[in-house]
Design a protein around this motif. Structure first.
Motif, mmCIF file in Angstrom:
data_model
loop_
_atom_site.group_PDB
_atom_site.id
_atom_site.type_symbol
_atom_site.label_atom_id
_atom_site.label_comp_id
_atom_site.label_asym_id
_atom_site.label_seq_id
_atom_site.Cartn_x
_atom_site.Cartn_y
_atom_site.Cartn_z
ATOM 1 N N ILE A 80 0.841 -1.208 0.000
ATOM 2 C CA ILE A 80 0.000 0.000 0.000
ATOM 3 C C ILE A 80 0.871 1.250 0.000
ATOM 4 C CG2 ILE A 80 -1.579 1.361 1.431
ATOM 5 C CD1 ILE A 80 -2.863 -1.316 2.279
ATOM 6 N N TYR A 88 -6.540 -4.860 -1.690
ATOM 7 C CA TYR A 88 -7.231 -5.286 -0.463
ATOM 8 C C TYR A 88 -8.220 -6.423 -0.734
ATOM 9 C CZ TYR A 88 -9.946 -4.738 3.883
ATOM 10 O OH TYR A 88 -10.579 -4.947 5.081
ATOM 11 N N LEU A 135 -6.157 0.347 -4.583
ATOM 12 C CA LEU A 135 -6.163 -0.176 -3.215
ATOM 13 C C LEU A 135 -7.238 -1.241 -3.034
ATOM 14 C CD1 LEU A 135 -5.633 3.087 -1.110
ATOM 15 C CD2 LEU A 135 -3.981 1.272 -1.519
#
Length: 233
Positions: A39, A95, A91
């Motif tokens: 990240i 994720y 993201l």
């Protein structure tokens, strides 16, 4: 034999909190730790020109919250939020957030009001100047004067390596004001960067003293410009 203590790690839970706030055990801890690294790499790459300093990561059940501290929020957000939406989409893929599993990603952008007193931004700025063949003494003195002008109570900058193309590596530093590195209540921002020059790497370390803080609560009460750019699917 000298013993060095990291100024930020030395003051955790005294006047500063962790940049990543979550709990896991076993294999889940390893996976989430590697995910945090990914990240941070992604956000730094996407916001290379936005002056990204700190990236805070918080995990809740089915929610990943990422707070990006940047000196130029307009560049990070982009026109009509296009740039930050691109970061959010990347993201979500990282994720594993989909409509089926109910996972969500929330991105917040916090503006750094005084970028000339941020240790990482100062170190990266000096590294950029050294890579452009600007003299290290001039770059350090200019950074010190700008930081003191913006309200820092003390600053120290140290560079080490083959300075000015010298055959033998050496270390030089410039400081102004006071930097109480042994005082726990001192709010000291520390960071480092590397400049890749034709003569080799030059390391830059920056300490910035911003006053005394008597607890995390007092530091969090200070006003901060935070822009919530959470976009629902």
């Amino acid at each position: 034999m000298g013993r060095k203590v990291h100024p930020v790690g030395f003051r955790l839970k005294v006047n500063r909190d962790w940049d990543a706030r979550w709990f896991a055990t076993g294999e889940q801890f390893v996976q989430q730790l590697q995910q945090d690294f990914a990240i941070r790499r992604l956000v730094k790459a996407e916001g290379a020109k936005a002056g990204v300093s700190r990236i805070e990561i918080e995990r809740f059940p089915n929610l990943l919250q990422v707070t990006i501290h940047t000196a130029r929020p307009g560049i990070l957000i982009g026109q009509k939020g296009a740039a930050v939406k691109k970061i959010r989409t990347a993201l979500e893929e990282l994720y594993g957030a989909t409509k089926d599993n109910g996972r969500k990603v929330k991105v917040e952008v916090a503006e750094i009001e005084k970028p000339d007193t941020d240790a990482l931004l100062i170190a990266e700025n000096i590294a950029g100047q050294l890579e452009r063949r600007i003299g290290h003494s001039r770059a350090m003195k200019r950074a010190v004067s700008q930081a003191m002008r913006q309200g820092a109570q003390g600053i120290k900058i140290e560079v080490s390596g083959r300075l000015a193309g010298a055959d033998m590596a050496r270390r030089e530093w410039v400081s102004e004001g006071r930097i109480p590195r042994n005082t726990l209540r001192a709010n000291i921002d520390f960071n480092r960067a590397e400049a890749l020059t034709t003569f080799g790497r030059i390391g830059i370390k920056v300490w910035v003293y911003k006053g005394e803080v008597f607890g995390i609560e007092q530091k969090q009460e200070q006003p901060q410009n935070k822009l919530d750019v959470y976009v629902t699917s």
